[in-house]
Design a protein around this motif. Structure first.
Motif, PDB file in Angstrom:
ATOM      1  N   VAL A  77       0.835  -1.191   0.000  1.00  0.00           N
ATOM      2  CA  VAL A  77       0.000   0.000   0.000  1.00  0.00           C
ATOM      3  C   VAL A  77       0.872   1.245   0.000  1.00  0.00           C
ATOM      4  O   VAL A  77       0.612   2.193   0.709  1.00  0.00           O
ATOM      5  N   ALA A  78       1.916   1.251  -0.802  1.00  0.00           N
ATOM      6  CA  ALA A  78       2.825   2.387  -0.831  1.00  0.00           C
ATOM      7  C   ALA A  78       2.149   3.627  -1.385  1.00  0.00           C
ATOM      8  O   ALA A  78       2.577   4.732  -1.129  1.00  0.00           O
ATOM      9  N   SER A  79       1.118   3.470  -2.155  1.00  0.00           N
ATOM     10  CA  SER A  79       0.355   4.618  -2.629  1.00  0.00           C
ATOM     11  C   SER A  79      -1.004   4.622  -1.971  1.00  0.00           C
ATOM     12  O   SER A  79      -1.461   3.629  -1.433  1.00  0.00           O
ATOM     13  N   ALA A  80      -1.638   5.786  -1.992  1.00  0.00           N
ATOM     14  CA  ALA A  80      -2.926   5.923  -1.323  1.00  0.00           C
ATOM     15  C   ALA A  80      -3.995   5.093  -2.012  1.00  0.00           C
ATOM     16  O   ALA A  80      -3.960   4.885  -3.211  1.00  0.00           O
ATOM     17  N   GLN A  81      -4.956   4.635  -1.200  1.00  0.00           N
ATOM     18  CA  GLN A  81      -6.058   3.847  -1.727  1.00  0.00           C
ATOM     19  C   GLN A  81      -7.375   4.573  -1.471  1.00  0.00           C
ATOM     20  O   GLN A  81      -7.570   5.168  -0.424  1.00  0.00           O
ATOM     21  N   LYS A  82      -8.282   4.511  -2.402  1.00  0.00           N
ATOM     22  CA  LYS A  82      -9.625   4.994  -2.188  1.00  0.00           C
ATOM     23  C   LYS A  82     -10.404   3.965  -1.390  1.00  0.00           C
ATOM     24  O   LYS A  82     -10.391   2.787  -1.727  1.00  0.00           O
ATOM     25  N   VAL A  83     -11.057   4.412  -0.339  1.00  0.00           N
ATOM     26  CA  VAL A  83     -11.794   3.498   0.520  1.00  0.00           C
ATOM     27  C   VAL A  83     -13.174   4.078   0.763  1.00  0.00           C
ATOM     28  O   VAL A  83     -13.312   5.252   1.082  1.00  0.00           O
ATOM     29  N   ALA A  84     -14.180   3.276   0.603  1.00  0.00           N
ATOM     30  CA  ALA A  84     -15.543   3.731   0.834  1.00  0.00           C
ATOM     31  C   ALA A  84     -16.046   3.183   2.159  1.00  0.00           C
ATOM     32  O   ALA A  84     -15.601   2.160   2.645  1.00  0.00           O
TER      33      ALA A  84
ATOM     34  N   ILE B  89      -3.087   5.305   3.961  1.00  0.00           N
ATOM     35  CA  ILE B  89      -1.800   4.704   3.643  1.00  0.00           C
ATOM     36  C   ILE B  89      -1.262   4.040   4.907  1.00  0.00           C
ATOM     37  O   ILE B  89      -1.547   4.474   6.022  1.00  0.00           O
ATOM     38  N   PHE B  90      -0.494   2.983   4.716  1.00  0.00           N
ATOM     39  CA  PHE B  90       0.154   2.282   5.810  1.00  0.00           C
ATOM     40  C   PHE B  90       1.614   2.729   5.885  1.00  0.00           C
ATOM     41  O   PHE B  90       2.282   2.848   4.857  1.00  0.00           O
ATOM     42  N   VAL B  91       2.096   2.987   7.090  1.00  0.00           N
ATOM     43  CA  VAL B  91       3.459   3.441   7.316  1.00  0.00           C
ATOM     44  C   VAL B  91       4.095   2.547   8.369  1.00  0.00           C
ATOM     45  O   VAL B  91       3.512   2.337   9.438  1.00  0.00           O
ATOM     46  N   VAL B  92       5.270   2.016   8.080  1.00  0.00           N
ATOM     47  CA  VAL B  92       5.958   1.161   9.038  1.00  0.00           C
ATOM     48  C   VAL B  92       6.389   1.983  10.241  1.00  0.00           C
ATOM     49  O   VAL B  92       6.952   3.070  10.100  1.00  0.00           O
ATOM     50  N   GLY B  93       6.129   1.465  11.441  1.00  0.00           N
ATOM     51  CA  GLY B  93       6.461   2.164  12.673  1.00  0.00           C
ATOM     52  C   GLY B  93       5.228   2.720  13.347  1.00  0.00           C
ATOM     53  O   GLY B  93       4.111   2.660  12.823  1.00  0.00           O
TER      54      GLY B  93
END
Length: 356
Positions: A31-38, A113-117
């Motif tokens: 998920v390194a790029s943003a995702q559209k989520v409804a 987005i998911f970020v490690v840490g």
């Protein structure tokens, strides 16, 4: 004792900027790029109660199994950004990624987005419009800078474990400068930096001490000098006068730094109480307009609340008491907090969002 802040001798810490490889490691690969989520989460309303004329409502809720434990909140003219720590270890050792969620002004989820840490500091840079994200407040800290419009990463830095023995928790942008709070110090008394100025140049960045944990300060209620021993530097903001306001959470005090980093820097502190008893706070905000609303992340209730009132006095102070489970108005001259919303579980990050 001479105040170390007023001397001209400073210690500088210069480290290399992390590579593109590190940037890839700091973002969850899938998920390194943003995702559209409804859609929005459905969690039972925890039951915060507002004191008239204030009103409280649910702005956003966690999505179990995807993002939990909301904390830091920031915004720009089009979106609200919420950092979810996801039960990750505050030194990043667990490998659990955090989530940065982008919502519209009604709380509807737009992107994530998911970020490690373990994310704890999240601020929009008013000069560039970029979104700055700090991870791992207890050690092995990282900084990632995102394009706030696309949530695409632009730059990343491995800040590591500072001279205080911990990580970095929060960010303040003030007068074109960038400041980090040096959290989780491993010294008692703490004679290491509690606030650092961050600058970057090409392949290096510099962290310059601005406030030491044992600085001399003026106690606001009494006017008397005191020697600080900051054991829990945490959230930061700035007040209407342009001073940095640092929350030393576990110490139950706010520290005000006027003219930070200059030759005429001065420091003040106020101890925090509610109904005469000591309390701790996680975050403090200063509304800039009478029209707008407060957001507060009740971390352990998995809820971000929206607080409104017919009139919010510009320049007044509101704090979230994690130990008391309330948001209250703060009298900076005495340190007294008056609850306006109670019944929370563990309120942490706050933001005042002016009416657009």
């Amino acid at each position: 004792m001479k105040n170390r802040l007023l001397t001209t001798t400073r210690r500088f810490f210069i480290l290399p900027v992390c590579s593109a490889t590190l940037l890839a490691l700091l973002l969850a690969p899938s998920v390194a790029s943003a995702q559209k989520v409804a859609g929005r989460a459905t969690i039972a309303h925890p039951g915060a109660q507002a004191q008239p004329p204030y009103a409280v409502s649910v702005f956003a809720q966690s999505l179990p199994g995807v993002y939990t434990q909301p904390d830091s909140i920031t915004f720009n003219s089009t979106a609200i950004f919420i950092g979810y720590g996801n039960t990750g270890a505050p030194n990043g050792a667990s490998g659990v990624p955090s989530v940065i969620a982008e919502c519209d002004y009604s709380g509807n989820l737009l992107n994530r987005i998911f970020v490690v840490g373990h994310n704890d500091g999240l601020k929009v840079n008013p000069q560039t419009g970029d979104l700055w994200s700090l991870q791992n407040e207890d050690g092995n800290a990282t900084l990632i800078i995102f394009n706030a419009q696309t949530l695409a990463p632009k730059q990343s830095y491995f800040l590591g474990t500072g001279p205080h023995g911990g990580g970095y928790d929060d960010i303040v942008f003030l007068n074109g400068n960038v400041y980090f709070s040096a959290s989780n110090p491993q010294h008692n008394p703490n004679n290491e930096p509690a606030i650092m100025q961050f600058t970057s140049n090409g392949s290096t960045f510099t962290l310059t001490p601005v406030l030491y944990g044992n600085a001399t300060a003026t106690d606001i209620p009494t006017g008397q000098p005191v020697i600080l021993n900051l054991q829990d530097p945490d959230s930061m903001t700035f007040n209407p006068g342009g001073d940095i306001v640092l929350d030393s959470q576990g110490d139950g005090e706010l520290v005000v730094v006027r003219n930070p980093g200059s030759g005429n820097q001065s420091v003040f502190r106020v101890l925090l109480t509610v109904a005469g008893a000591p309390t701790t706070v996680d975050d403090t905000v200063f509304p800039t307009l009478s029209a707008g609303f407060l957001l507060v992340a009740d971390r352990n209730a998995e809820t971000v609340y929206k607080i409104t009132a017919p009139f919010i006095e510009p320049g007044s102070a509101y704090s979230a008491s994690d130990s008391g489970g309330f948001v209250g108005t703060l009298d900076f001259m005495t340190g007294d907090l008056t609850p306006v919303v109670t019944g929370m579980v563990s309120p942490h990050g706050m933001a005042f969002v002016p009416q657009q």
